[in-house]
Design an enzyme around this catalytic site. Structure first.
Site, mmCIF file in Angstrom:
data_model
loop_
_atom_site.group_PDB
_atom_site.id
_atom_site.type_symbol
_atom_site.label_atom_id
_atom_site.label_comp_id
_atom_site.label_asym_id
_atom_site.label_seq_id
_atom_site.Cartn_x
_atom_site.Cartn_y
_atom_site.Cartn_z
ATOM 1 N N ASP A 706 37.028 34.694 43.088
ATOM 2 C CA ASP A 706 37.660 34.691 41.735
ATOM 3 C C ASP A 706 36.691 34.490 40.759
ATOM 4 O O ASP A 706 35.430 34.325 40.755
ATOM 5 C CB ASP A 706 38.596 33.414 41.670
HETATM 6 C C1 BGC Z 1 42.550 33.917 38.058
HETATM 7 C C2 BGC Z 1 42.702 35.180 39.112
HETATM 8 C C3 BGC Z 1 42.350 36.210 38.011
HETATM 9 C C4 BGC Z 1 40.954 36.110 37.457
HETATM 10 C C5 BGC Z 1 40.832 37.536 36.484
HETATM 11 C C6 BGC Z 1 41.289 33.838 37.340
HETATM 12 O O1 BGC Z 1 41.289 32.945 36.201
HETATM 13 O O2 BGC Z 1 42.631 32.696 38.813
HETATM 14 O O3 BGC Z 1 43.931 35.225 39.449
HETATM 15 O O4 BGC Z 1 42.782 37.464 38.845
HETATM 16 O O5 BGC Z 1 41.276 35.034 36.613
HETATM 17 O O6 BGC Z 1 41.695 37.453 35.401
#
Ligand code: BGC
Length: 946
Positions: A706
């Site tokens: 993530d």
């Molecule tokens: C989230 C993810 C997301 C990523 C990119 C993170 O804050 O948990 O689900 O895909 O950001 O935006």
């Protein structure tokens, strides 16, 4: 003859119509006394609730940041209906009140919009006037949702506000029929349900949600959604409640007894609306035609007849009940489901529901059955039930096993590092009561070097390009072996957010992130959020999709496949190879902030629907990323909150949706979570990624972290963003995200740890192989090699003219005082003749003043006189109280053209900076910064010649 699909940037034409259909299919009618719905032709309606004007298309955060061309609200949709009349005076009253009480965006900071809006008080007098016009009231109540925050057990959160409660009471006392439409991400408290005759959960239906609501309310579409989670009487009834919310760690003490598995076993009386439940405007009769065991499958054929007077669809659901045995089992578990086609009154359809006998097995993590680390079917009677909710079922088949069967022998993984108490059933008379047992506890072991991939001896550049592998001229290993280590290491990093190298405003660029990697023909792929449509922070529009909860409540795999095929096509148009979704974590507790994105409390429903979405996207040569692997079940302190969970609960509940989607075959990307499981952060969790995902399930695709995730090596080891070697060792291939992949090799610990031997070349090459194997399937590889990319038998052709120009609303230009420092004034000067609309605050003296960005879509405008055309570096220095994970961005617009997106991110109050290179033409230009969200202070902007 082969035709071409011409793909343009932005939203795919006609896709919004499909989202409208989907938004009707997932809405769930939970109450409908006296046939309050659908509205009769000629009805007069008093439409209450301010949310009729402020339709919530989705929650916020990464899963909700989709720019859409329009959002249809419920008022507009119902006002356009020719067969009903709305009470205009009430509408006028709302309009007047809304002028004083506009939509509250909060601070405008990323993902921090309030979950509810202030409601207008309904006086007795107003209700009485409206009741003189009609005896039917429709009330709209709405809630947002979002990432990084959990919902709260408070008014305006999970509970109605005082004004909302009073509104319902007043309306109830004046109207004969009260219909409540709920535009929420997930459940809200329903203790007020007696105030309503009909209640329809619309969830968050995307950009066409209001139109879908009208389709249902008017009876053009008959509700056919079924709850994908249990609505309990109170929050404290959920078995995870005593554990949820703790910031440091959650004991998953309820173990496998999540949702209906708990309620049906221990506390059926605490359920308001059971899992699988949902009403219709018509009635169906189910008749089992046959049930048998063939091979290793149990198959039930059921005849579903529409015996009512309205065309509709029904979902047949199969559950099984396993013997309690030594392990203890829930009294019901979903094992198959099918939805009928649209059945006209009197029409029938035979549905066939099948499932493997082995899928009824349970995991023995203690050795109680004598078969530790095995999935086993204990001896005894297995009963299969058919019905239309987990409650409304009848037995249709039984299978008796005389002896225990071992279904699969695995190895113990992810055992809790510290034992805790977990739930299990004890039979007393006719009921089950909760008793507790200790979970197993891990025996500390040394780092296991077994299975570390051997290094490919480096051959040096043999001239093999990735396309040669595609065409079968060389093996992937021969290709990877050519790349010297220092050139290979950057492939483990994605660049973003808003990398200028790929589609503007997207999550990350990955693959060919350096010139050296590109020289081998490794393309630069692009990924973007997900899941409620494509997120492009450059302001480009995309189709706003219904939320995960809604899609799951459709119980319709075909619909998911069709919908996501179009999503795949839209992704292709925008030159995005990977969608960062769906989010398929289990809805463990009703307050989890991301429940709106997630599907269900049931792993089978969740996994099968996710697999269908993936099959859909695959038809257009794209793929989704199933996330967040695994146990991202709480948003409060999500980076640190340890999921202390038993191996059994992991394998039977939390890992299951991922396993189903992976084994289905069309999942090629997985995103690990922010949080740890049993002390080891998932991004660097070898047992999770290497041993289970890859080892047991055979996954060969990409695993990514993530965004700005942290990693550690073992329980007790402090997690940091630099421990990338631990990620590589876990076979988590890609660190998301950094500004510059080449630099990240040394600013992280990867380079040092390679030198010390703590991570091997073979391990790095393994990750590189996974990334390249994935890239072999992407459209970008074909584009780079000028080869036609064929989907559905037709060639995709990208049209360069598709991008919509970025126009700024002149009314917004004057809103903010820009802070400006031009460090290099030799080539640029402030433009003297500034039109009044823009001039406002542009003064040289203001160079050192700071600009506070609050609210959404603020602008700062500079009028520049560029003496010398060319490449300029734009550097923004800013500070934000928000955490690093807050996704703040700022767009650089020259004239009406978006030139770059600066990725900011929270700085915890410290100073931070972001830089991008842009091309400036000579002459006088308006240089605009657009701030999509607020919550920070811009200290300086510097523009210098590159
Ligand atoms: C989230 C993810 C997301 C990523 C990119 C993170 O804050 O948990 O689900 O895909 O950001 O935006």
């Amino acid at each position: 003859m082969q035709t071409n699909y011409v793909l343009k940037r932005g939203a795919l034409e006609g896709f919004d119509h499909m989202t409208r259909i989907a938004a009707t299919e997932g809405a769930v009618l939970v109450k409908n006394n006296n046939q309050a719905l659908p509205l009769a032709q000629g009805s007069k309606i008093a439409l209450f609730g301010r949310m009729q004007f402020d339709y919530v298309k989705s929650g916020t955060g990464s899963g909700g940041s989709v720019n859409v061309t329009h959002v249809i609200n419920i008022y507009d949709a119902l006002a356009a209906e020719a067969d009903i009349t709305l009470y205009d005076t009430l509408t006028q009253t709302y309009h007047t009140w809304l002028e004083e009480h506009p939509f509250n965006e909060g601070t405008g900071a990323w993902a921090s919009e309030p979950w509810s809006q202030e409601e207008m008080t309904i006086s007795d007098e107003l209700a009485q006037q409206a009741a003189a016009f009609t005896d039917t009231a429709v009330v709209v109540i709405g809630r947002s949702a979002g990432e990084d925050h959990d919902n709260a057990a408070e008014q305006g959160g999970f509970f109605l506000s005082d004004i909302e409660t009073a509104m319902l009471k007043t309306i109830r006392s004046h109207f004969k029929a009260v219909i409540v439409l709920l535009n929420t991400g997930h459940f809200i408290d329903m203790s007020w349900e007696a105030e309503a005759d009909a209640i329809l959960y619309l969830w968050q239906g995307g950009m066409e949600g209001g139109a879908a609501a009208a389709d249902l309310v008017m009876g053009r579409v008959c509700p056919s959604g079924k709850l994908s989670a249990t609505a309990a009487l109170e929050i404290s009834d959920y078995p995870s409640d005593p554990f949820f919310g703790d910031r440091l760690g959650n004991d998953y003490g309820e173990d496998i007894y999540v949702g209906y598995r708990y309620f049906e076993t221990f506390a059926a009386e605490r359920v308001r609306y059971p899992f699988g439940y949902g009403l219709s405007y018509t009635t169906f009769a189910l008749e089992t035609q046959s049930a048998c065991e063939r091979g290793d499958q149990i198959t039930v054929r059921v005849n579903v007849t529409n015996i009512g007077s309205h065309a509709g669809r029904e979902v047949a659901q199969l559950y099984f009940s396993a013997p309690q045995g030594k392990l203890g089992r829930p009294v019901k578990e979903l094992c198959a489901y099918e939805k009928t086609k649209l059945l006209a009154p009197g029409e029938a359809q035979v549905l066939e529901l099948s499932f493997p006998v082995a899928s009824m097995a349970a995991y023995d993590d203690t050795g109680a059955t004598g078969h530790c680390s095995c999935f086993v079917l204990e001896e005894g009677m297995y009963t299969v039930f058919i019905g239309t909710s987990c409650r409304d079922v009848e037995a249709c088949y039984t299978l008796t096993l005389d002896d225990l069967r071992v279904v699969s022998q695995l190895r113990a993984h992810l055992t809790p590092n510290k034992a805790f108490d977990r739930m299990r059933p004890t039979k007393t008379a006719d009921a089950f009561t909760v008793s507790w047992e200790r979970t197993p506890e891990r025996v500390p072991s040394a780092y296991d070097t077994q299975g570390v991939p051997a290094a490919l001896p480096i051959t040096g550049d043999l001239g093999i390009k990735l396309w040669d592998v595609k065409e079968g001229r060389h093996s992937l290993d021969a290709f990877i072996a050519q790349i010297p280590e220092e050139e290979l290491l950057p492939i483990c990093f994605g660049e973003g957010m808003n990398s200028p190298k790929v589609t503007p405003g997207t999550g990350a660029a990955f693959g060919g992130v350096t010139d050296e990697l590109q020289a081998y023909g490794i393309p630069l792929a692009c990924c973007s959020d997900g899941p409620s449509g494509i997120r492009m922070d450059d302001g480009q529009t995309a189709t706003g999709m219904p939320n995960g909860m809604l899609l799951a409540c459709s119980w319709d795999r075909t619909l998911q496949e069709e919908l996501y095929m179009l999503e795949g096509k839209e992704l292709q148009g925008n030159r995005i190879d990977v969608l960062l979704g769906p989010g398929i974590n289990i809805q463990r507790h009703p307050l989890c902030g991301r429940n709106f994105e997630y599907f269900s409390e049931d792993p089978y429903l969740c996994g099968t629907l996710a697999a269908a979405q993936q099959r859909g996207m695959a038809k257009f040569g794209t793929t989704g990323t199933i996330k967040h692997f695994v146990c991202n079940n709480q948003e409060s302190n999500r980076q640190n909150c340890d999921a202390r969970v038993s191996e059994r609960a992991l394998r039977e509940i939390y890992l299951r949706p991922f396993e189903i989607a992976v084994r289905d075959g069309s999942t090629h990307c997985v995103m690990t979570a922010y949080s740890p499981i049993n002390g080891v952060w998932t991004a660097s969790n070898r047992e999770l990624v290497r041993d289970i995902l890859r080892g047991e399930w055979g996954f060969e695709g990409i695993v990514m972290t993530d965004w700005w995730a942290r990693m550690n090596t073992m329980p007790g080891d402090e997690p940091t963003r630099e421990k990338v070697h631990a990620m590589v060792r876990a076979t988590n291939d890609l660190y998301m995200v950094c500004d510059d992949a080449k630099k990240a090799v040394t600013t992280s610990d990867l380079s040092d740890m390679r030198q010390s031997g703590a991570v091997t070349l073979g391990e790095v090459q393994f990750c590189a192989r996974n990334i390249c194997r994935f890239l072999l399937q992407t459209a970008v590889l074909y584009r780079d090699n000028q080869k036609p990319f064929i989907c559905q038998g037709e060639a995709l052709v990208w049209s360069d003219g598709g991008a919509t120009p970025f126009t700024t609303d002149p009314a917004l230009l004057d809103k903010n005082a820009p802070a400006l420092t031009l460090a290099d004034l030799l080539t640029i000067e402030l433009f003297e003749a500034i039109p009044a609309a823009l001039s406002g605050k542009i003064k040289k003296e203001e160079r050192t003043s700071a600009l506070r960005i609050s609210g959404r879509n603020a602008y700062a405008v500079y009028a520049l006189d560029v003496k010398e055309a060319g490449q300029y570096e734009v550097t923004l220095v800013y500070a934000s109280e928000l955490d690093k994970l807050a996704q703040i961005s700022c767009q650089v617009i020259i004239g009406d053209e978006m030139k770059a997106v600066l990725s900011l991110g929270g700085t915890n109050g410290k100073l931070g900076s972001s830089r991008q290179r842009i091309e400036l033409p000579s002459g006088k230009v308006y240089f605009k910064l657009r701030f999509p969200s607020g919550g920070y202070i811009v200290k300086t902007l510097d523009i210098s010649k590159a």
